[in-house]
Design an enzyme around this catalytic site. Structure first.
Site, PDB file in Angstrom:
ATOM      1  N   SER A 130       0.051  14.466 -14.710  1.00  0.00           N
ATOM      2  CA  SER A 130      -1.107  14.550 -15.603  1.00  0.00           C
ATOM      3  C   SER A 130      -1.167  15.943 -16.203  1.00  0.00           C
ATOM      4  O   SER A 130      -0.658  16.905 -15.602  1.00  0.00           O
ATOM      5  CB  SER A 130      -2.398  14.267 -14.821  1.00  0.00           C
ATOM      6  N   TYR A 183      -8.073  15.872  -7.818  1.00  0.00           N
ATOM      7  CA  TYR A 183      -7.126  15.169  -8.686  1.00  0.00           C
ATOM      8  C   TYR A 183      -6.080  16.136  -9.238  1.00  0.00           C
ATOM      9  O   TYR A 183      -4.878  15.848  -9.220  1.00  0.00           O
ATOM     10  CB  TYR A 183      -7.879  14.484  -9.823  1.00  0.00           C
ATOM     11  N   ASN A 235       0.868  -1.179   0.000  1.00  0.00           N
ATOM     12  CA  ASN A 235       0.000   0.000   0.000  1.00  0.00           C
ATOM     13  C   ASN A 235       0.904   1.228   0.000  1.00  0.00           C
ATOM     14  O   ASN A 235       1.605   1.488   0.980  1.00  0.00           O
ATOM     15  CB  ASN A 235      -0.915  -0.010   1.226  1.00  0.00           C
ATOM     16  N   SER A 289      -3.569  17.104  -6.671  1.00  0.00           N
ATOM     17  CA  SER A 289      -2.584  16.064  -6.364  1.00  0.00           C
ATOM     18  C   SER A 289      -1.515  15.960  -7.444  1.00  0.00           C
ATOM     19  O   SER A 289      -0.332  15.760  -7.153  1.00  0.00           O
ATOM     20  CB  SER A 289      -3.284  14.711  -6.182  1.00  0.00           C
ATOM     21  N   LYS A 290      -1.897  16.121  -8.691  1.00  0.00           N
ATOM     22  CA  LYS A 290      -0.921  16.005  -9.773  1.00  0.00           C
ATOM     23  C   LYS A 290      -0.020  17.232  -9.850  1.00  0.00           C
ATOM     24  O   LYS A 290       1.144  17.140 -10.257  1.00  0.00           O
ATOM     25  CB  LYS A 290      -1.634  15.747 -11.099  1.00  0.00           C
TER      26      LYS A 290
END
Length: 258
Positions: free
Chosen positions: A142, A155, A63, A158-159
């Site tokens: 991304s 998202y 994990n 985070s990228k």
């Protein structure tokens, strides 16, 4: 060119999608690939696919949100092979939602995997690379990291952090012969896309697939193998002069959309 013989490559999220494509290509180029994957079954499937083609791979159920698990895995792999040459951080999850539809739980989940997971893996591996005299880190970011995408609040956040961490590690460890880059794909056709369409647009999958494909000026989604090819270059000795950069692979999404 792009020979990875005698190199050890750790790939988080190597059990599916882009991570799996990278793992299979690196193994085909001669690396001993270690799949660090939450799903043991998915990791085993990648290992079987690699071994069926004569490659060398080992599965670790890990994990990425748990730093101790990654430190233990890195130490075990270093003991097996004697080196940790390449780390690819491909593990990641998505979330659909804007600010008001992103709960604290959603934000924490994205943070734990997409940000802390990348940090944890680098924290576990970079000291080994430093001690052995060098290595390569490649993070999967991304196009969302630098663009305002609809309903991608957490998202995108985070990228963006992945890109920032990449630049920091590249700067801080350049004198230790550790290169660190990231790649920023636009939409890539993986099982995630198919599952997303089936869940959110039942009966309209084909129509929506075409619509999403055409958001890239090139007229289609990317393929995991295409992303893997860029990853191979950046992790190979041919890219020895390349560090501290983010490479879009986006079918013209960033520059050519009007």
């Amino acid at each position: 060119m792009f020979n990875l013989q005698h190199k050890t490559a750790l790939i988080t999220g190597g059990g599916s999608g882009i991570g799996k494509a990278i793992a299979e290509l690196f193994a085909a180029q001669g690396a001993h690939v270690f799949i660090l994957e939450l799903s043991q079954a998915n990791a085993d499937d990648t290992v079987k696919a690699i071994e069926s083609k004569g490659g060398k791979a080992t599965a670790f159920a890990v994990n990425v949100a748990d730093q101790e698990q990654l430190k233990t895995a890195a130490a075990a792999i270093q003991k097996i092979t004697g080196r940790l040459d390449i780390l690819v951080n491909s593990a990641g999850i998505s979330h659909i939602g804007k600010l008001e539809t992103t709960s604290a739980e959603d934000m924490d989940r994205i943070f734990q995997v997409n940000i802390k997971g990348v940090y944890n893996a680098m924290y576990a591996v970079v000291p080994h690379m430093k001690q052995q005299g060098g290595g390569v880190v490649l993070n999967v970011a991304s196009v969302a990291s630098g663009l305002g995408l609809v309903d991608r609040f957490a998202y995108s956040m985070s990228k963006g952090a992945v890109v920032s961490m990449t630049l920091s590690v590249a700067k801080d460890y350049i004198k230790d012969n550790i290169r660190c880059n990231c790649i920023s794909p636009a939409r890539v056709h993986t099982a995630f896309v198919d599952n997303f369409l089936a869940k959110n647009y039942p009966g309209q999958e084909t129509e929506m697939f075409e619509k999403l494909s055409k958001t890239q000026p090139i007229g289609r989604m990317g393929k995991p193998d295409e992303v893997a090819s860029l990853a191979l270059y950046l992790c190979s000795d041919e890219a020895a002069f390349v560090t501290g950069s983010d490479y879009p692979i986006d079918g013209g999404f960033i520059r050519l959309n009007t």
